[in-house]
Design a protein around this motif. Structure first.
Motif, PDB file in Angstrom:
ATOM      1  N   LYS A 124      18.935  -9.122 -11.933  1.00 43.24           N
ATOM      2  CA  LYS A 124      17.934  -9.916 -11.460  1.00 43.24           C
ATOM      3  C   LYS A 124      17.992 -10.687 -10.193  1.00 43.24           C
ATOM      4  CE  LYS A 124      14.843 -13.788 -12.972  1.00 43.24           C
ATOM      5  NZ  LYS A 124      14.699 -14.797 -13.856  1.00 43.24           N
ATOM      6  N   ASP A 125      19.316 -11.031  -9.767  1.00 39.99           N
ATOM      7  CA  ASP A 125      19.266 -12.010  -8.521  1.00 39.99           C
ATOM      8  C   ASP A 125      19.753 -10.989  -7.706  1.00 39.99           C
ATOM      9  OD1 ASP A 125      19.244 -14.353 -10.069  1.00 39.99           O
ATOM     10  OD2 ASP A 125      21.466 -14.266 -10.543  1.00 39.99           O
ATOM     11  N   ASP A 126      19.685  -9.789  -7.899  1.00 35.51           N
ATOM     12  CA  ASP A 126      19.718  -8.648  -6.769  1.00 35.51           C
ATOM     13  C   ASP A 126      18.551  -7.334  -6.642  1.00 35.51           C
ATOM     14  OD1 ASP A 126      21.019  -8.254  -4.334  1.00 35.51           O
ATOM     15  OD2 ASP A 126      22.740  -7.209  -5.051  1.00 35.51           O
ATOM     16  N   LEU A 127      17.698  -7.752  -7.258  1.00 36.38           N
ATOM     17  CA  LEU A 127      16.578  -6.501  -7.626  1.00 36.38           C
ATOM     18  C   LEU A 127      15.294  -6.922  -6.877  1.00 36.38           C
ATOM     19  CD1 LEU A 127      15.480  -4.515  -9.759  1.00 36.38           C
ATOM     20  CD2 LEU A 127      15.357  -6.247 -11.137  1.00 36.38           C
ATOM     21  N   VAL A 128      14.675  -6.023  -6.549  1.00 40.75           N
ATOM     22  CA  VAL A 128      13.203  -6.088  -6.255  1.00 40.75           C
ATOM     23  C   VAL A 128      12.438  -4.759  -6.734  1.00 40.75           C
ATOM     24  CG1 VAL A 128      13.255  -4.944  -3.807  1.00 40.75           C
ATOM     25  CG2 VAL A 128      11.728  -6.420  -4.219  1.00 40.75           C
ATOM     26  N   VAL A 129      11.326  -5.112  -7.235  1.00 39.67           N
ATOM     27  CA  VAL A 129      10.648  -4.143  -7.918  1.00 39.67           C
ATOM     28  C   VAL A 129       9.327  -3.985  -6.918  1.00 39.67           C
ATOM     29  CG1 VAL A 129       9.124  -3.221  -9.820  1.00 39.67           C
ATOM     30  CG2 VAL A 129      11.218  -4.868 -10.121  1.00 39.67           C
ATOM     31  N   ILE A 130       9.015  -2.776  -6.793  1.00 40.94           N
ATOM     32  CA  ILE A 130       7.779  -2.282  -5.382  1.00 40.94           C
ATOM     33  C   ILE A 130       6.777  -1.729  -6.420  1.00 40.94           C
ATOM     34  CG2 ILE A 130       7.177  -1.125  -3.483  1.00 40.94           C
ATOM     35  CD1 ILE A 130      10.255  -1.540  -2.564  1.00 40.94           C
ATOM     36  N   SER A 131       5.671  -2.162  -6.140  1.00 43.93           N
ATOM     37  CA  SER A 131       4.366  -1.509  -6.867  1.00 43.93           C
ATOM     38  C   SER A 131       3.779  -0.783  -5.530  1.00 43.93           C
ATOM     39  CB  SER A 131       3.489  -2.247  -7.683  1.00 43.93           C
ATOM     40  OG  SER A 131       2.432  -1.571  -8.096  1.00 43.93           O
ATOM     41  N   SER A 132       3.660   0.569  -5.575  1.00 41.98           N
ATOM     42  CA  SER A 132       3.252   1.206  -4.277  1.00 41.98           C
ATOM     43  C   SER A 132       1.865   1.807  -4.705  1.00 41.98           C
ATOM     44  CB  SER A 132       4.020   2.494  -4.071  1.00 41.98           C
ATOM     45  OG  SER A 132       3.533   3.152  -3.256  1.00 41.98           O
ATOM     46  N   VAL A 133       0.610   0.882  -4.360  1.00 42.62           N
ATOM     47  CA  VAL A 133      -0.582   1.100  -4.661  1.00 42.62           C
ATOM     48  C   VAL A 133      -1.564   0.703  -3.749  1.00 42.62           C
ATOM     49  CG1 VAL A 133      -0.219   0.820  -7.241  1.00 42.62           C
ATOM     50  CG2 VAL A 133      -0.946  -1.029  -5.823  1.00 42.62           C
ATOM     51  N   ASP A 134      -2.914   1.515  -3.656  1.00 45.81           N
ATOM     52  CA  ASP A 134      -3.776   1.210  -2.804  1.00 45.81           C
ATOM     53  C   ASP A 134      -5.035   0.552  -3.415  1.00 45.81           C
ATOM     54  OD1 ASP A 134      -2.742   2.073  -0.241  1.00 45.81           O
ATOM     55  OD2 ASP A 134      -3.507   4.048  -0.481  1.00 45.81           O
ATOM     56  N   MET A 135      -6.037  -0.027  -2.969  1.00 48.05           N
ATOM     57  CA  MET A 135      -7.187  -0.840  -3.626  1.00 48.05           C
ATOM     58  C   MET A 135      -8.221   0.145  -3.905  1.00 48.05           C
ATOM     59  SD  MET A 135      -5.697  -3.477  -4.749  1.00 48.05           S
ATOM     60  CE  MET A 135      -7.153  -4.368  -5.154  1.00 48.05           C
ATOM     61  N   SER A 136      -9.507   0.073  -3.523  1.00 52.52           N
ATOM     62  CA  SER A 136     -10.652   0.768  -3.704  1.00 52.52           C
ATOM     63  C   SER A 136     -10.795   2.037  -2.869  1.00 52.52           C
ATOM     64  CB  SER A 136     -11.826  -0.018  -3.641  1.00 52.52           C
ATOM     65  OG  SER A 136     -11.829  -1.313  -4.545  1.00 52.52           O
ATOM     66  N   PRO A 181       0.692  -1.115   0.038  1.00 50.73           N
ATOM     67  CA  PRO A 181      -0.043  -0.065  -0.085  1.00 50.73           C
ATOM     68  C   PRO A 181       0.886   1.312   0.230  1.00 50.73           C
ATOM     69  CG  PRO A 181      -0.282  -1.428   1.874  1.00 50.73           C
ATOM     70  CD  PRO A 181       0.609  -1.908   1.300  1.00 50.73           C
ATOM     71  N   HIS A 182       0.243   2.372  -0.281  1.00 48.08           N
ATOM     72  CA  HIS A 182       0.971   3.682   0.158  1.00 48.08           C
ATOM     73  C   HIS A 182      -0.368   4.514   1.091  1.00 48.08           C
ATOM     74  CE1 HIS A 182      -1.358   4.750  -3.997  1.00 48.08           C
ATOM     75  NE2 HIS A 182      -2.041   5.236  -3.121  1.00 48.08           N
ATOM     76  N   MET A 183      -1.147   3.573   1.633  1.00 46.33           N
ATOM     77  CA  MET A 183      -1.955   4.253   2.413  1.00 46.33           C
ATOM     78  C   MET A 183      -1.247   4.651   3.863  1.00 46.33           C
ATOM     79  SD  MET A 183      -5.337   4.042   3.319  1.00 46.33           S
ATOM     80  CE  MET A 183      -6.345   4.092   4.715  1.00 46.33           C
ATOM     81  N   ASP A 184      -1.875   5.694   4.428  1.00 38.70           N
ATOM     82  CA  ASP A 184      -1.105   6.094   5.731  1.00 38.70           C
ATOM     83  C   ASP A 184      -0.317   5.144   6.540  1.00 38.70           C
ATOM     84  OD1 ASP A 184      -0.768   7.411   8.323  1.00 38.70           O
ATOM     85  OD2 ASP A 184      -2.372   8.870   7.857  1.00 38.70           O
ATOM     86  N   LEU A 185       0.736   5.229   7.057  1.00 39.82           N
ATOM     87  CA  LEU A 185       1.434   4.166   7.641  1.00 39.82           C
ATOM     88  C   LEU A 185       0.747   4.053   9.057  1.00 39.82           C
ATOM     89  CD1 LEU A 185       4.989   5.550   6.747  1.00 39.82           C
ATOM     90  CD2 LEU A 185       4.210   3.061   6.539  1.00 39.82           C
ATOM     91  N   ARG A 186       0.190   5.069   9.803  1.00 39.19           N
ATOM     92  CA  ARG A 186      -0.413   4.953  10.953  1.00 39.19           C
ATOM     93  C   ARG A 186      -1.455   3.995  10.897  1.00 39.19           C
ATOM     94  NH1 ARG A 186      -0.853  11.244  11.549  1.00 39.19           N
ATOM     95  NH2 ARG A 186      -1.301  11.036   9.447  1.00 39.19           N
ATOM     96  N   VAL A 187      -2.149   3.847   9.726  1.00 37.33           N
ATOM     97  CA  VAL A 187      -3.046   2.791   9.615  1.00 37.33           C
ATOM     98  C   VAL A 187      -3.070   1.644   9.025  1.00 37.33           C
ATOM     99  CG1 VAL A 187      -5.340   2.554   8.250  1.00 37.33           C
ATOM    100  CG2 VAL A 187      -4.847   4.855   8.867  1.00 37.33           C
TER     101      VAL A 187
END
Length: 384
Positions: A278-290, A150-156
């Motif tokens: 590739k062996d030392d990589l991570v891809v982050i998708s920072s998304v919320d839902m509805s 998520p990128h929702m408020d971290l406090r939540v």
């Protein structure tokens, strides 16, 4: 003198890109770059703002307003609206352009992006921030090529963040953070050319790869730097990356409104430059839902779980074109976030050979005051 400026010069005022949020019978409007204090206006002022599109002089604006409302505006009333819009940075003029240029220059000269949510959403010092972010130990741990968080408020939502970050094993040399655009964004995608300041130090960008991206697509990929100033979809992930993998370098990017054809083109190119990592990589998708309920324009809130789960299942299987088409064909009725970001995320993971993902956590935040619901989830995509 300022009040008379538009009349003296015979200008055709143009409103800058702005956001609008209904508040009862009023509207809260704010510069779409996130600048200024914003204004609480009535429907008449909102209509005037729509008429100020750069094609009408003030006499035309008054005439069109009269035709639509039956009300004749006085010169003083129109001057007062222009004055208020200018002070709120809601006019596309030299003053706004100067401020935008100054912000971009300061960021580039400083060499990193200052955090905008430190001290409010999360603690500013490293020890307190670590205690705030880190949850219970999660086992077994695993290597992953991608995570959707998520990128929702971290406090939540920090427990949902930690369901993903807390299970990742080892360290990573390179991290791609794909965020969404909550602010005005001129281009379909952009990249941040400087590092990001966190309580754990500066998260540095991978300059060598950014140079190759510019060589391929052009300098315009850096022209939306101002959009990152308050962009929490980038900032919140930067915290975890720098805390967990202090030596990692990052490519922060926003996917705003790209066509599927262009996203496939970007994925093709990024596969080439990222495959050696590739062996030392991570891809982050920072998304919320509805996002549903009165806060988002619905008559009332409701449970978006069925829509969310169908979309999440498609993304879990890396059926990213089908996930995108599902939202398109349903007019994205529950306002699932990051449809473009997740398309590029899925396209890139598929090319890099990721295995199918797993849903780790799914939750809904209910805001009773506004009768609204925001849902969010985390998924992990292991290395195949």
């Amino acid at each position: 003198m300022e009040h008379n400026y538009y009349y003296m010069m015979g200008l055709k005022p143009q409103v800058a890109p702005f956001t609008v949020q209904p508040l009862g019978d009023k509207f809260y409007v704010k510069n779409a770059y996130g600048l200024g204090e914003g204004l609480l206006v009535n429907g008449s002022v909102l209509l005037l703002m729509h008429l100020m599109d750069g094609s009408r002089d003030l006499l035309d604006i008054k005439a069109d307003f009269l035709r639509r409302t039956g009300k004749l505006l006085s010169e003083e009333e129109l001057r007062d609206v222009l004055w208020a819009l200018d002070r709120a940075l809601l006019l596309q003029n030299g003053r706004l352009q100067q401020i935008l240029q100054q912000i971009e220059t300061e960021i580039r000269d400083r060499g990193y992006l200052e955090p905008s949510h430190a001290g409010v959403v999360y603690p500013e010092d490293a020890d307190s921030c670590r205690n705030f972010l880190v949850g219970a130990d999660i086992k077994p741990k695993e290597r992953a090529l991608g995570v959707m968080v998520p990128h929702m408020d971290l406090r939540v939502a920090k427990e949902t963040y930690w369901q993903a970050y807390g299970r990742l094993e080892g360290s990573y040399h390179l991290v791609i953070i794909m965020g969404v655009s909550h602010y005005f964004h001129r281009h379909p995608i952009s990249f941040l050319p400087v590092g990001i300041k966190t309580p754990f130090g500066i998260l540095e960008v991978e300059d060598s790869l950014l140079k190759r991206i510019v060589q391929r697509f052009g300098d315009w990929v850096f022209e939306d730097t101002v959009a990152y100033v308050e962009e929490h979809s980038i900032e919140f992930q930067a915290l975890y990356v720098k805390m967990l993998w202090p030596k990692a370098k990052v490519i922060p990017m926003i996917v705003a409104h790209a066509s599927t054809e262009f996203m496939e083109e970007v994925a093709d190119f990024m596969e080439v430059i990222l495959r050696p990592y590739k062996d030392d990589l991570v891809v982050i998708s920072s998304v919320d839902m509805s996002h549903v309920g009165r806060k988002f324009g619905d008559p009332s809130s409701y449970d978006p779980s069925l829509t969310d789960m169908k979309y999440l299942e498609l993304m879990r299987k890396l059926y990213y074109p089908e996930a995108y088409r599902f939202l398109w064909e349903t007019d994205n009725i529950t306002r699932i976030d990051g449809q473009y970001t997740n398309y590029l995320f899925g396209a890139l993971l598929k090319r890099l050979g990721s295995a199918e993902g797993r849903l780790l956590d799914y939750r809904k935040y209910v805001e009773e005051l506004t009768d609204s619901v925001v849902s969010y989830a985390s998924l992990v995509f292991p290395v195949s």
